[in-house]
Design an enzyme around this catalytic site. Sequence first.
Site, PDB file in Angstrom:
ATOM      1  N   GLY A   1      46.820   9.497  48.837  1.00  0.00           N
ATOM      2  CA  GLY A   1      47.879  10.243  49.367  1.00  0.00           C
ATOM      3  C   GLY A   1      47.674  10.773  50.924  1.00  0.00           C
TER       4      GLY A   1
ATOM      5  N   THR B   1      48.051  11.571  54.607  1.00  0.00           N
ATOM      6  CA  THR B   1      49.085  10.782  55.407  1.00  0.00           C
ATOM      7  C   THR B   1      48.709  11.352  56.898  1.00  0.00           C
ATOM      8  OG1 THR B   1      50.414  12.844  55.310  1.00  0.00           O
ATOM      9  CG2 THR B   1      51.057  10.905  54.076  1.00  0.00           C
ATOM     10  N   VAL B   2      47.982  12.515  57.034  1.00  0.00           N
ATOM     11  CA  VAL B   2      47.408  12.885  58.431  1.00  0.00           C
ATOM     12  C   VAL B   2      45.830  12.618  58.360  1.00  0.00           C
ATOM     13  CG1 VAL B   2      47.079  14.790  60.134  1.00  0.00           C
ATOM     14  CG2 VAL B   2      49.126  14.502  58.922  1.00  0.00           C
TER      15      VAL B   2
ATOM     16  N   HIS C   1      42.154  17.776  55.982  1.00  0.00           N
ATOM     17  CA  HIS C   1      42.509  19.136  55.837  1.00  0.00           C
ATOM     18  C   HIS C   1      42.453  19.534  54.559  1.00  0.00           C
ATOM     19  CE1 HIS C   1      45.402  16.001  55.780  1.00  0.00           C
ATOM     20  NE2 HIS C   1      46.276  16.865  54.877  1.00  0.00           N
TER      21      HIS C   1
HETATM   22  P1  5GP Z   1      48.301  15.081  53.551  1.00  0.00           P
HETATM   23  O1  5GP Z   1      49.488  13.984  53.003  1.00  0.00           O
HETATM   24  O2  5GP Z   1      47.606  14.137  54.504  1.00  0.00           O
HETATM   25  O3  5GP Z   1      47.405  15.341  52.694  1.00  0.00           O
HETATM   26  O4  5GP Z   1      48.741  16.122  54.095  1.00  0.00           O
HETATM   27  C1  5GP Z   1      49.327  16.382  55.564  1.00  0.00           C
HETATM   28  C2  5GP Z   1      50.022  17.774  55.512  1.00  0.00           C
HETATM   29  O5  5GP Z   1      50.618  18.029  56.953  1.00  0.00           O
HETATM   30  C3  5GP Z   1      51.477  17.536  54.676  1.00  0.00           C
HETATM   31  O6  5GP Z   1      51.408  18.597  53.860  1.00  0.00           O
HETATM   32  C4  5GP Z   1      52.503  17.875  55.956  1.00  0.00           C
HETATM   33  O7  5GP Z   1      53.780  18.713  55.263  1.00  0.00           O
HETATM   34  C5  5GP Z   1      51.763  18.545  56.972  1.00  0.00           C
HETATM   35  N1  5GP Z   1      52.233  18.138  58.117  1.00  0.00           N
HETATM   36  C6  5GP Z   1      52.666  17.303  58.863  1.00  0.00           C
HETATM   37  N2  5GP Z   1      52.798  17.375  60.081  1.00  0.00           N
HETATM   38  C7  5GP Z   1      52.814  18.718  60.274  1.00  0.00           C
HETATM   39  C8  5GP Z   1      52.991  19.427  61.623  1.00  0.00           C
HETATM   40  O8  5GP Z   1      53.523  18.992  62.518  1.00  0.00           O
HETATM   41  N3  5GP Z   1      52.755  20.743  61.358  1.00  0.00           N
HETATM   42  C9  5GP Z   1      52.303  21.233  60.344  1.00  0.00           C
HETATM   43  N4  5GP Z   1      52.055  22.513  60.226  1.00  0.00           N
HETATM   44  N5  5GP Z   1      51.983  20.558  59.090  1.00  0.00           N
HETATM   45  C10 5GP Z   1      52.447  19.141  59.034  1.00  0.00           C
END
Ligand code: 5GP
Length: 130
Positions: free
Chosen positions: A88, A90-91, A95
């Site tokens: 899951g 996405t970034v 983190h």
């Molecule tokens: P992943 O899906 O990769 O585990 O989590 C990525 C998280 O980054 C998501 O919870 C999303 O809401 C958050 N996110 C995405 N873009 C940004 C942004 O530009 N700023 C911040 N503060 N959070 C972000």
Amino acid sequence: MDDTCIFCSIDRETLAENELAFAILDRFPAATGHSLVIPRRHVLTMDELTGEEALALFALIRQVKTLLRERFGPDGFNIGINEGEAAGQTVMHLHIHIIPRTRGDVENPRGGIRKVLPCRRRYRHGEGPA
Ligand code: 5GP
Ligand code: ZN
């Protein structure tokens, strides 16, 4: 540093930070106070962290929990990492999600993050949703 990466180039208003990591509020929070603890160095997985970075992240998680307790008074936390697209993520910059939880915010919280696979979320035979 990866120029295309949000977390490398984000204009940070940090909740807390140290030499090797920083913490920010999630822009699309799953719950009030949803925060992200992020290593400064662009890495994809936990395996790439140095020992020092791992300690810095852990220290920051504890600091952020204290801050969130003060600000929002949650009853608990879900703390976790989505590692890899299949999980899951996405970034693609490691983190750690810190999601404050409040009693009653879902009908049956039992099992917590194990419910990421809805078909296998039954905690124990006969308990909880199928
Ligand atoms: P992943 O899906 O990769 O585990 O989590 C990525 C998280 O980054 C998501 O919870 C999303 O809401 C958050 N996110 C995405 N873009 C940004 C942004 O530009 N700023 C911040 N503060 N959070 C972000
Ligand atoms: Zn990055």
